[in-house]
Enzyme design. Sequence first.
Site, PDB file in Angstrom:
ATOM      1  CB  SER A  95      12.048 -43.322   6.530  1.00  0.00           C
ATOM      2  OG  SER A  95      13.098 -42.543   7.016  1.00  0.00           O
ATOM      3  CE  LYS A 170      14.307 -40.176   5.205  1.00  0.00           C
ATOM      4  NZ  LYS A 170      15.709 -39.863   5.428  1.00  0.00           N
ATOM      5  CE  LYS A 238      12.536 -47.649   4.193  1.00  0.00           C
ATOM      6  NZ  LYS A 238      12.554 -46.480   5.069  1.00  0.00           N
TER       7      LYS A 238
HETATM    8  P1  NAD Z   1      18.637 -51.227   9.996  1.00  0.00           P
HETATM    9  O1  NAD Z   1      18.074 -52.242   9.074  1.00  0.00           O
HETATM   10  O2  NAD Z   1      20.111 -51.079  10.118  1.00  0.00           O
HETATM   11  O3  NAD Z   1      18.071 -51.452  11.482  1.00  0.00           O
HETATM   12  C1  NAD Z   1      16.769 -51.823  11.802  1.00  0.00           C
HETATM   13  C2  NAD Z   1      16.804 -52.575  13.123  1.00  0.00           C
HETATM   14  O4  NAD Z   1      15.461 -52.843  13.536  1.00  0.00           O
HETATM   15  C3  NAD Z   1      17.511 -53.931  13.051  1.00  0.00           C
HETATM   16  O5  NAD Z   1      18.534 -53.994  14.038  1.00  0.00           O
HETATM   17  C4  NAD Z   1      16.395 -54.961  13.295  1.00  0.00           C
HETATM   18  O6  NAD Z   1      16.844 -56.093  13.999  1.00  0.00           O
HETATM   19  C5  NAD Z   1      15.434 -54.130  14.135  1.00  0.00           C
HETATM   20  N1  NAD Z   1      14.044 -54.608  14.147  1.00  0.00           N
HETATM   21  C6  NAD Z   1      13.228 -54.874  13.085  1.00  0.00           C
HETATM   22  N2  NAD Z   1      12.007 -55.189  13.519  1.00  0.00           N
HETATM   23  C7  NAD Z   1      12.023 -55.126  14.877  1.00  0.00           C
HETATM   24  C8  NAD Z   1      11.045 -55.312  15.901  1.00  0.00           C
HETATM   25  N3  NAD Z   1       9.777 -55.628  15.609  1.00  0.00           N
HETATM   26  N4  NAD Z   1      11.437 -55.154  17.183  1.00  0.00           N
HETATM   27  C9  NAD Z   1      12.710 -54.832  17.491  1.00  0.00           C
HETATM   28  N5  NAD Z   1      13.675 -54.622  16.574  1.00  0.00           N
HETATM   29  C10 NAD Z   1      13.333 -54.768  15.274  1.00  0.00           C
HETATM   30  O7  NAD Z   1      17.968 -49.838   9.548  1.00  0.00           O
HETATM   31  P2  NAD Z   1      18.559 -48.354   9.743  1.00  0.00           P
HETATM   32  O8  NAD Z   1      19.556 -48.067   8.670  1.00  0.00           O
HETATM   33  O9  NAD Z   1      18.920 -48.156  11.180  1.00  0.00           O
HETATM   34  O10 NAD Z   1      17.257 -47.491   9.374  1.00  0.00           O
HETATM   35  C11 NAD Z   1      16.160 -47.342  10.268  1.00  0.00           C
HETATM   36  C12 NAD Z   1      15.199 -46.328   9.654  1.00  0.00           C
HETATM   37  O11 NAD Z   1      15.878 -45.081   9.486  1.00  0.00           O
HETATM   38  C13 NAD Z   1      14.691 -46.747   8.260  1.00  0.00           C
HETATM   39  O12 NAD Z   1      13.341 -46.381   8.132  1.00  0.00           O
HETATM   40  C14 NAD Z   1      15.577 -45.934   7.323  1.00  0.00           C
HETATM   41  O13 NAD Z   1      14.952 -45.663   6.077  1.00  0.00           O
HETATM   42  C15 NAD Z   1      15.787 -44.662   8.129  1.00  0.00           C
HETATM   43  N6  NAD Z   1      17.014 -43.936   7.788  1.00  0.00           N
HETATM   44  C16 NAD Z   1      18.181 -44.612   7.549  1.00  0.00           C
HETATM   45  C17 NAD Z   1      19.321 -43.879   7.204  1.00  0.00           C
HETATM   46  C18 NAD Z   1      20.624 -44.590   6.916  1.00  0.00           C
HETATM   47  O14 NAD Z   1      21.545 -43.927   6.403  1.00  0.00           O
HETATM   48  N7  NAD Z   1      20.762 -45.868   7.222  1.00  0.00           N
HETATM   49  C19 NAD Z   1      19.273 -42.484   7.122  1.00  0.00           C
HETATM   50  C20 NAD Z   1      18.081 -41.833   7.421  1.00  0.00           C
HETATM   51  C21 NAD Z   1      16.938 -42.562   7.758  1.00  0.00           C
END
Ligand code: NAD
Length: 294
Positions: A95, A170, A238
């Site tokens: 997102s 979104k 965010k």
């Molecule tokens: P998270 O913080 O749990 O995971 C992000 C991952 O990305 C981490 O493991 C980090 O190490 C990795 N990362 C960061 N930069 C990197 C790079 N350059 N190369 C490789 N790996 C890298 O986040 P999440 O909860 O999985 O959310 C991911 C996206 O999905 C976000 O944009 C969030 O807003 C969206 N989202 C989350 C949810 C939720 O409930 N958590 C629901 C819907 C949408």
Amino acid sequence: MKVGFIGLGVMGRPMAKNLLKAGYEVVCCDHHPEHVRELTDAGAAAAANGCEIARQCERIITMLPNSPHVKDAVLGPGGVLEGARPGTVLIDMSSIAPLASQEISRACAEKGVEMLDAPVSGGEPKAIDGTLAIMAGGKRAVFDQMTEMLRAMGSSVVYCGEIGAGNTTKLANQVIVALNIAAVSEAFMLAQKTGVDPAQVFEAIKGGLAGSTVMNAKVPMILGQNFKPGFRIDLHIKDLNNALETGHGVGAPLPLTASVMEMLQTLHADGFGSEDHSAIARWYQKIAGCEIGG
Ligand code: NAD
């Protein structure tokens, strides 16, 4: 078919596992080795970075926190565009800001790489079940080619328009969810202060016009003072930041979003950034000096 997957966080890990279950070969990377290990234990291959992934895969998914992370993984040193061949399709399921999707897509186009922005709604439980709601932007023909693969991760896969339209959709979702939690908190505090049992209020109104998926999911959490995420306050900050920036850019008024953003910022400053966004109720509780359901 080989699919690259970059970003194995709360959402990325179960999504990548569902691709494996659906018969795709997955090549993945993440900054956290333990996240990668969980996927290699499930049958995926590991790669050092996006460039290495792009050398092996014609389809690459990114699931990263925000716009700078996606720019870094795609456009940065060792990123996807360093290794990608023309014809590769990048699907960013993070997102992020719609304008960032458009900027990344332009850089991809210079290398002959197609891009969809395809963020999701539903959170970790639906990521695990493979029942996410996926909202996509980009070229319709590219979307049509990718739909079957996206269905391994989501039960609803909807085309929203040109590149950036997925993330605009979104943001609309995130505005509605944040305002809805604030409205529920405000209304249930009114009941609490008036001496009417908030649990009875919930029972009486959940089937009427005010009822919502948000109410059904969040009111039990608020009544139980259980703010375990879920969807973290910091992630919602965010998203609302991206919504406000986008709104300012196009001249869309977002006064209610701005108000709820201030509540979220206060909660973050008070140390609740890692709690579920239902903790917006805490803001009302602090001002009113009592707990909802307490
Ligand atoms: P998270 O913080 O749990 O995971 C992000 C991952 O990305 C981490 O493991 C980090 O190490 C990795 N990362 C960061 N930069 C990197 C790079 N350059 N190369 C490789 N790996 C890298 O986040 P999440 O909860 O999985 O959310 C991911 C996206 O999905 C976000 O944009 C969030 O807003 C969206 N989202 C989350 C949810 C939720 O409930 N958590 C629901 C819907 C949408």
